[in-house]
Design a protein around this motif. Structure first.
Motif, PDB file in Angstrom:
ATOM      1  N   ARG A 161       0.828  -1.206   0.000  1.00  0.00           N
ATOM      2  CA  ARG A 161       0.000   0.000   0.000  1.00  0.00           C
ATOM      3  C   ARG A 161       0.867   1.264   0.000  1.00  0.00           C
ATOM      4  N   ASP A 162       1.995   1.228   0.751  1.00  0.00           N
ATOM      5  CA  ASP A 162       2.911   2.371   0.775  1.00  0.00           C
ATOM      6  C   ASP A 162       3.434   2.663  -0.625  1.00  0.00           C
ATOM      7  N   TYR A 163       3.835   1.612  -1.314  1.00  0.00           N
ATOM      8  CA  TYR A 163       4.378   1.751  -2.668  1.00  0.00           C
ATOM      9  C   TYR A 163       3.332   2.310  -3.627  1.00  0.00           C
ATOM     10  N   LEU A 164       2.125   1.743  -3.605  1.00  0.00           N
ATOM     11  CA  LEU A 164       1.070   2.169  -4.524  1.00  0.00           C
ATOM     12  C   LEU A 164       0.656   3.613  -4.243  1.00  0.00           C
ATOM     13  N   ARG A 165       0.612   3.983  -2.983  1.00  0.00           N
ATOM     14  CA  ARG A 165       0.282   5.364  -2.614  1.00  0.00           C
ATOM     15  C   ARG A 165       1.340   6.320  -3.166  1.00  0.00           C
ATOM     16  N   ARG A 166       2.578   5.885  -3.106  1.00  0.00           N
ATOM     17  CA  ARG A 166       3.697   6.721  -3.559  1.00  0.00           C
ATOM     18  C   ARG A 166       3.664   6.931  -5.073  1.00  0.00           C
ATOM     19  N   ILE A 167       3.503   5.861  -5.833  1.00  0.00           N
ATOM     20  CA  ILE A 167       3.536   6.015  -7.296  1.00  0.00           C
ATOM     21  C   ILE A 167       2.267   6.690  -7.813  1.00  0.00           C
ATOM     22  N   LYS A 168       1.182   6.552  -7.066  1.00  0.00           N
ATOM     23  CA  LYS A 168      -0.041   7.290  -7.432  1.00  0.00           C
ATOM     24  C   LYS A 168       0.265   8.782  -7.461  1.00  0.00           C
ATOM     25  N   ARG A 169       0.909   9.269  -6.395  1.00  0.00           N
ATOM     26  CA  ARG A 169       1.178  10.703  -6.296  1.00  0.00           C
ATOM     27  C   ARG A 169       2.326  11.137  -7.191  1.00  0.00           C
ATOM     28  N   LYS A 170       3.346  10.316  -7.294  1.00  0.00           N
ATOM     29  CA  LYS A 170       4.527  10.697  -8.072  1.00  0.00           C
ATOM     30  C   LYS A 170       4.293  10.669  -9.579  1.00  0.00           C
ATOM     31  N   THR A 171       3.484   9.739 -10.050  1.00  0.00           N
ATOM     32  CA  THR A 171       3.353   9.527 -11.496  1.00  0.00           C
ATOM     33  C   THR A 171       1.917   9.534 -11.993  1.00  0.00           C
ATOM     34  N   ALA A 172       1.073   8.717 -11.390  1.00  0.00           N
ATOM     35  CA  ALA A 172      -0.253   8.473 -11.959  1.00  0.00           C
ATOM     36  C   ALA A 172      -1.137   9.719 -11.973  1.00  0.00           C
ATOM     37  N   LEU A 173      -1.065  10.542 -10.937  1.00  0.00           N
ATOM     38  CA  LEU A 173      -1.971  11.688 -10.859  1.00  0.00           C
ATOM     39  C   LEU A 173      -1.701  12.729 -11.947  1.00  0.00           C
ATOM     40  N   LEU A 174      -0.437  12.917 -12.313  1.00  0.00           N
ATOM     41  CA  LEU A 174      -0.123  13.889 -13.361  1.00  0.00           C
ATOM     42  C   LEU A 174      -0.614  13.395 -14.727  1.00  0.00           C
ATOM     43  N   ILE A 175      -0.515  12.103 -14.956  1.00  0.00           N
ATOM     44  CA  ILE A 175      -1.039  11.531 -16.201  1.00  0.00           C
ATOM     45  C   ILE A 175      -2.563  11.582 -16.192  1.00  0.00           C
ATOM     46  N   SER A 176      -3.164  11.284 -15.049  1.00  0.00           N
ATOM     47  CA  SER A 176      -4.610  11.370 -14.895  1.00  0.00           C
ATOM     48  C   SER A 176      -5.093  12.794 -15.167  1.00  0.00           C
ATOM     49  N   SER A 177      -4.390  13.775 -14.615  1.00  0.00           N
ATOM     50  CA  SER A 177      -4.761  15.177 -14.814  1.00  0.00           C
ATOM     51  C   SER A 177      -4.588  15.600 -16.264  1.00  0.00           C
ATOM     52  N   SER A 178      -3.599  15.036 -16.955  1.00  0.00           N
ATOM     53  CA  SER A 178      -3.408  15.343 -18.374  1.00  0.00           C
ATOM     54  C   SER A 178      -4.656  14.961 -19.167  1.00  0.00           C
ATOM     55  N   CYS A 179      -5.180  13.780 -18.886  1.00  0.00           N
ATOM     56  CA  CYS A 179      -6.396  13.317 -19.568  1.00  0.00           C
ATOM     57  C   CYS A 179      -7.605  14.159 -19.152  1.00  0.00           C
ATOM     58  N   GLU A 180      -7.724  14.396 -17.851  1.00  0.00           N
ATOM     59  CA  GLU A 180      -8.870  15.133 -17.336  1.00  0.00           C
ATOM     60  C   GLU A 180      -8.896  16.571 -17.852  1.00  0.00           C
ATOM     61  N   LEU A 181      -7.763  17.266 -17.762  1.00  0.00           N
ATOM     62  CA  LEU A 181      -7.720  18.674 -18.159  1.00  0.00           C
ATOM     63  C   LEU A 181      -7.844  18.837 -19.672  1.00  0.00           C
ATOM     64  N   GLY A 182      -7.293  17.883 -20.426  1.00  0.00           N
ATOM     65  CA  GLY A 182      -7.450  17.929 -21.878  1.00  0.00           C
ATOM     66  C   GLY A 182      -8.910  17.841 -22.277  1.00  0.00           C
ATOM     67  N   ALA A 183      -9.634  16.969 -21.588  1.00  0.00           N
ATOM     68  CA  ALA A 183     -11.072  16.818 -21.860  1.00  0.00           C
ATOM     69  C   ALA A 183     -11.842  18.050 -21.394  1.00  0.00           C
TER      70      ALA A 183
END
Length: 321
Positions: A161-183
């Motif tokens: 869970r520590d690892y997944l929480r970390r990569i969510k914030r470090k990587t996944a959220l910026l990619i998620s925001s790229s898709c969200e903000l583009g739309a």
């Protein structure tokens, strides 16, 4: 197949983004200019601008509007890389000296700050409080992810869970925001925005897990840096978490953690992880995120953009470099 071939249909728009990035990092200071261009010209997959542009295809697509989101998101990513290299004391990125290696830590930190400031300046052209709220929240979470990574360094006994929480914030959220903000900026409907945000999150998680796997399965030459760099820097990634269940491997990792290793010692650890079941276990977790990403895509209207996103998702989940 190379990743860039998958989105060759938006190459003219990406070329425009590249030109805008060069203009954005332009500075009256020759030192800042050189350091920023050094980072920019080191290349990169430009995944975030690609997803901004493709997400925009689900609404009223206008490249002049899309670039106002795509450029700052890539600049934020670039700034985080420069700061990362200082924190991790990295000498090489993508086969080239890092900014901190080419100059020094002070220049690298101020270069990262400058690029981040340019991102904030660039996005002020968009008059949307909601968009600015999403972006600022994402930046806060990215910073939290960086702090969590520092706190978790050299902790071999951390949980999944520590690892997944970390990569969510470090990587996944910026990619998620790229898709969200583009739309969002293209005026796509709320249902489409929601599915694209989730798609970006799931594919971002898969992307980072594969990156962490490649740190052990690729060669120094393929990576453009020493294989096993994550372990050398004390970053406990998914392959390590999966491999540590073997008592022998656990002892090997524990003994060599936070030590100056010779190339021979480093390669022994890399080879041990590479030959263990940990790699397939980590791949299986990445596959689960990939599967969830594809389910979100299936909820979107059919068309060239959805097809390209699907192809990119498969590439990200299966890539070997």
């Amino acid at each position: 197949m190379k990743l860039k071939l998958l989105y060759s249909d938006i190459k003219p728009e990406l070329d425009l983004i590249e030109q805008e990035l060069e203009q954005a990092v332009d500075s009256e200071s020759p030192l800042l200019n050189d350091a920023s261009l050094h980072l920019l010209q080191a290349g990169g997959k430009r995944i975030r601008p690609v997803f901004v542009l493709l997400a925009g295809k689900f609404g009223n697509y206008n490249v002049d509007v899309m670039k106002q989101v795509a450029v700052p998101l890539e600049l934020i990513h670039m700034a985080s890389l420069v700061h990362d290299d200082v924190i991790d004391d990295s000498e090489i990125r993508r086969g080239k000296p890092t900014v901190k290696a080419e100059w020094n830590n002070s220049v690298a930190m101020y270069t990262g700050d400058f690029i981040l400031a340019r991102a904030l300046e660039y996005i002020t052209d968009i008059d949307s409080p909601r968009l600015h709220h999403v972006l600022s929240k994402t930046m806060i979470e990215v910073c939290r992810g960086e702090i969590i990574q520092i706190e978790d360094k050299y902790k071999l006994d951390q949980n999944l869970r520590d690892y997944l929480r970390r990569i969510k914030r470090k990587t996944a959220l910026l990619i998620s925001s790229s898709c969200e903000l583009g739309a969002m900026v293209s005026g796509a409907d709320e249902k489409t925005v929601r599915h694209l945000r989730k798609f970006g999150y799931y594919i971002g998680m898969s992307f980072q897990i594969i990156d962490d796997i490649l740190d052990f399965t690729s060669s120094d030459e393929e990576l453009g840096k020493p294989a096993g760099s994550d372990f050398l820097q004390g970053n406990i990634t998914l392959p390590i978490l999966c491999a540590r269940s073997n008592p022998e491997i656990y002892r090997l990792l524990q003994t060599n953690l936070n030590k100056d290793l010779t190339d021979e010692e480093r390669l022994r650890i890399v080879q041990t992880i590479r030959n263990s079941p940990a790699i397939n276990e980590a791949k299986a977790i990445s596959e689960r995120y990939l599967s969830k990403a594809l389910k979100e895509l299936n909820e979107l209207p059919k068309g060239p953009a959805r097809k390209t996103m699907r192809n990119i998702a498969f590439f990200i989940g299966k890539r070997k470099f």
